[in-house]
Design an enzyme around this catalytic site. Structure first.
Site, PDB file in Angstrom:
ATOM      1  N   THR A 122     -16.719   7.645 -16.961  1.00 31.46           N
ATOM      2  CA  THR A 122     -16.039   7.032 -15.591  1.00 31.46           C
ATOM      3  C   THR A 122     -15.762   8.151 -14.562  1.00 31.46           C
ATOM      4  OG1 THR A 122     -15.056   5.482 -17.350  1.00 31.46           O
ATOM      5  CG2 THR A 122     -14.261   5.787 -15.071  1.00 31.46           C
ATOM      6  N   GLU A 156     -11.150   0.170 -26.976  1.00 35.05           N
ATOM      7  CA  GLU A 156     -10.871   0.914 -28.471  1.00 35.05           C
ATOM      8  C   GLU A 156     -10.358  -0.284 -29.389  1.00 35.05           C
ATOM      9  OE1 GLU A 156      -8.440   4.377 -28.413  1.00 35.05           O
ATOM     10  OE2 GLU A 156      -9.360   5.069 -26.751  1.00 35.05           O
ATOM     11  N   LEU A 254      -2.638 -10.478 -19.284  1.00 37.02           N
ATOM     12  CA  LEU A 254      -1.263 -11.008 -18.637  1.00 37.02           C
ATOM     13  C   LEU A 254      -0.016 -11.038 -19.433  1.00 37.02           C
ATOM     14  CD1 LEU A 254      -1.160 -12.208 -15.838  1.00 37.02           C
ATOM     15  CD2 LEU A 254      -0.877 -14.478 -16.732  1.00 37.02           C
ATOM     16  N   CYS A 264      -7.690   5.673 -20.479  1.00 34.56           N
ATOM     17  CA  CYS A 264      -8.573   5.115 -19.595  1.00 34.56           C
ATOM     18  C   CYS A 264      -7.654   4.730 -18.289  1.00 34.56           C
ATOM     19  CB  CYS A 264      -9.235   3.958 -20.039  1.00 34.56           C
ATOM     20  SG  CYS A 264     -10.506   4.833 -21.380  1.00 34.56           S
TER      21      CYS A 264
END
Ligand code: UGA
Length: 437
Positions: A122, A156, A254, A264
């Site tokens: 990333t 993960e 949510l 991350c």
């Protein structure tokens, strides 16, 4: 095809193993000799359900090997996947790109034949373009050593499923040749109808940052609603359940509670903001600063609830913390909300005893000041407050009556909405939870 994978962390190890299982010949590189030896002997250094079995399968096929020699990697591979980490820079919101840049700089001078170097890490938008320039300058093969970007969306705990049956493939390419090579690598996935979006390099880099920003925003949105619920006497779990029934909103990500952590989401949204500000478009993503703040406030609010349950002062109070990992089914403690809360309680003078089914070894290394126990009953013995901070099934299923017999005071804080408050109250507990009055 002959593939190489540079970096055997979570992403790299999973990718290397899964590519070998798909039928490619894979050579994986790392400079950490211990990690390589463990993998070559069939041991996965992280807790990831199903990965040890897949590693065994890959090793038995003879298609997966490991090395620490970059020249061997360059000579072997038609396609080189760069899977090194991009942690947050110390003292900055930006990402530390030294491992990714180092990997490409080390590989490039050995690239004598046409090949494709594919970034999976990333990275801030613009990195791939810069790395393409580095390749062109340093690779003896010149323009025949091409760069592409193929972001990874694995979670993960679901690493294999997310690699072999991903929600989508994103192929960031600068030429038809690169596209054809990547389509060949992922042919079995494409044959299985995995959706594929082909983009330029910059868009592929941005898809990943935007995806993690959206997920973090969704979590902080519901946690902002939790703050309003706490102030107004409403219940955020009922609110979330009602919102989730609108399929334009959806219930995934949510889940209100202690918020997001891990290696991350937190660092990726910060790097995203940092890069947008560099590009002069900081206003466009300014809301992500608020997303980050809401997330931080949940941790502080949890500390407050534990303090209130302890009678206003944490000094000398024994607190049982259920959970250390940043989420269940993981042993990862990077930016783990549970451990930050535990450490803050400790810093206010509490005697904190932490229990976690998988993450204790890692937690002991990163948080040596805290005490650790092997079972919830042991951790709770003599505790004046029990705090549920990571929603492992083992903790959800705890019997409030048995636990009530070992604690010094029946006071619990549920920071993950994982307990049935009625059942705990019926067993004589004082229950406080995030997102409820
Ligand atoms: C995340 C993304 O979900 C992956 O798609 C991405 O590939 C990966 O980051 C990455 O960038 O490599 P991961 O860090 O494994 O994956 O964890 P998540 O499952 O996303 O959970 C992140 C955090 O959010 C956890 O602390 C979890 O407890 C929290 N969370 C999640 C909530 O608080 N509420 C939710 O509703 C969902």
């Amino acid at each position: 095809m002959r593939l190489t994978v540079i970096g055997t962390g979570y992403l790299g190890a999973t990718h290397a193993i899964c590519m070998a299982v798909l039928g490619h010949d894979v050579l994986a590189l790392d400079r950490d000799g211990e990690r390589l030896a463990a993998l070559a002997a069939g041991r996965v250094p992280v807790h990831e359900p199903g990965l040890p079995e897949m590693l065994r399968k890959a090793l038995d096929s003879g298609r997966l090997r490991f090395t620490d020699d970059v020249a061997e990697v360059a000579a072997f591979g038609e396609v080189h996947f760069v899977c090194t980490g991009t942690p947050q820079l110390a003292g900055s919101m930006g990402a530390d790109l030294s491992q990714v840049e180092g990997a490409v700089a080390a590989l490039a001078p050995h690239l004598e034949r046409p090949c494709l170097v594919v970034g999976k890490s990333t990275v801030p938008v613009g990195t791939a373009q810069r790395l393409a320039g580095l390749l062109a300058r340093l690779a003896p093969a010149g323009a025949a050593a091409e760069l592409a970007w193929n972001p990874e969306f694995l979670r993960e705990g679901h690493a294999i499923e997310d690699t072999l049956r991903p929600s989508r493939l994103v192929l960031g390419v600068a030429s038809e040749t690169a596209r054809a090579v990547l389509e060949a690598v992922f042919a079995p996935l494409l044959a299985a109808q995995v959706p594929c979006v082909v983009t330029d390099l910059a868009t592929a880099e941005l898809v990943k940052g935007a995806a993690n920003s959206f997920l973090a925003t969704k979590i902080s949105f519901i946690n902002a609603m939790a703050e309003v619920c706490e102030a107004s006497g409403a219940d955020v779990h009922q609110l979330a359940a009602a919102l989730a029934l609108d399929d334009r909103i959806g219930g995934r990500f949510l889940k209100p509670g202690l918020g997001f952590g891990g290696g991350c989401l937190p660092k990726d949204i910060r790097a995203f903001v940092h890069r947008a500000e560099e590009l002069g478009t900081g206003r466009s993503v300014r809301f992500l600063r608020e997303v980050d703040d809401i997330n931080r406030r949940r941790r502080l609010r949890t500390v407050e609830l534990v303090r209130e349950q302890a009678g206003g002062d944490l000094r000398g109070v024994r607190v049982c913390v259920l959970g250390a990992a940043f989420k269940p089914h993981s042993d990862d403690v990077r930016d783990a909300p549970a451990l930050e809360v535990a450490q803050r309680l400790h810093d206010e003078g509490a005697r904190v005893v932490v229990v976690d089914p998988q993450a204790l070894d890692n937690a002991r290394r990163t948080h040596p000041d805290l005490e650790y126990a092997d079972s919830a009953l042991e951790a709770a013995a003599g505790a004046r407050v029990v705090a549920l901070l990571t929603e492992w099934d083992q903790f959800r299923g705890l019997d409030p009556r048995s636990l009530g017999e070992v604690v010094a005071q029946r006071a619990v804080v549920d920071a993950r909405g994982a307990l049935d408050p009625e059942a705990w109250r019926a067993a004589g507990w004082s229950v406080r939870a995030l997102g409820a009055a």
